[in-house]
Design an enzyme around this catalytic site. Sequence first.
Site, PDB file in Angstrom:
ATOM      1  CE1 TYR A 165      -3.977   2.124   0.500  1.00 11.57           C
ATOM      2  CE2 TYR A 165      -2.731   3.155   2.262  1.00 11.57           C
ATOM      3  CZ  TYR A 165      -3.821   3.144   1.417  1.00 11.57           C
ATOM      4  OH  TYR A 165      -4.749   4.159   1.480  1.00 11.57           O
ATOM      5  CE  LYS A 169      -3.518   5.200  -1.559  1.00 11.64           C
ATOM      6  NZ  LYS A 169      -4.556   5.706  -2.470  1.00 11.64           N
TER       7      LYS A 169
END
Length: 260
Positions: A165, A169
């Site tokens: 994740y 990002k």
Amino acid sequence: MTTATGPKPLPPVPSFRMDGKVAMVTGASSGIGEGAAVALAAAGAHVVCLARRKDTLEETVTALKAAGGSAEALAVDMADLDALEAALQGRVFDVVVNSAGTARLGPAETMSAADFDAVIGLNLRAAFFLSTLCARALMAAGRPGSIVHVSSQMGHVGGVDRAVYCASKWGLEGMIRAMALDWGAKGIRVNAVAPTFVRTPLTEPTFRDPAKRAWIDANIRLDRVAEVGDVAAAILYLASDAATMVTGTSLLVDGGWTAG
Ligand SMILES: NC(=O)c1ccc[n+]([C@@H]2O[C@H](COP(=O)([O-])OP(=O)(O)OC[C@H]3O[C@@H](n4cnc5c(N)ncnc54)[C@H](OP(=O)(O)O)[C@@H]3O)[C@@H](O)[C@H]2O)c1
């Protein structure tokens, strides 16, 4: 104080109104994306709401219209780039808010290639090509525009169980800066908002775990988690003409998580 001809002229009042603008919001049927759709519609934009499931999307569009907004549904899996390109054919959006996103959580060594592809495929790959498709349409039309990606505080720090994740990002954060350089002269702004934890279907498993909830509460310096509206406010600012001098930046809405 007045002059001979009346009061001195004051600087213009910044406007967050979006009347006459067409905005597209991905992930508009839930969570932060739905909050962004509400804010943009209330500010006067026509909002094209994109997500995969038509039924939940239609519920959001019906509610937006009932609240006095102008909205339509666009059901497409944006990780399928051919389907995305076909769905956006002939459309030009003044504002694009990309909130569709996903996560696979767990220690880095447990992440499979399928986990990696699912997260990077939506959070970064689809975000990249959504941006280029929309920017090309704006350039062809000779129009300015504002693209706002929903990043995360996890695009600014690391997070336990969040290697994939965080990679997606942090990648998004680099992407918006580079695109801002490429497209600035065309008047196309590219920014991100970087929220802390908001309770949504995406984060429900984390909130339900008492140890993780304690970790959240210990790291947010303000005495609450974020609400969808906190993030929507930042999105509305970056989307609006109040931010026409802002590009290539990421606006943290993190309650102080990354401050110390
Ligand atoms: N919630 C948080 O605490 C938090 C914090 C920081 C950053 N974020 C980021 O904020 C964004 C939104 O998160 P959220 O919490 O609002 O999530 P959410 O409530 O789970 O909503 C996700 C939305 O994206 C849509 N979506 C998912 N996959 C899609 C696909 N392949 N194509 C098109 N639409 C898709 C979903 O609808 P369908 O399932 O029908 O497609 C839904 O509308 C994400 O990028 C997330 O990483 C969230």
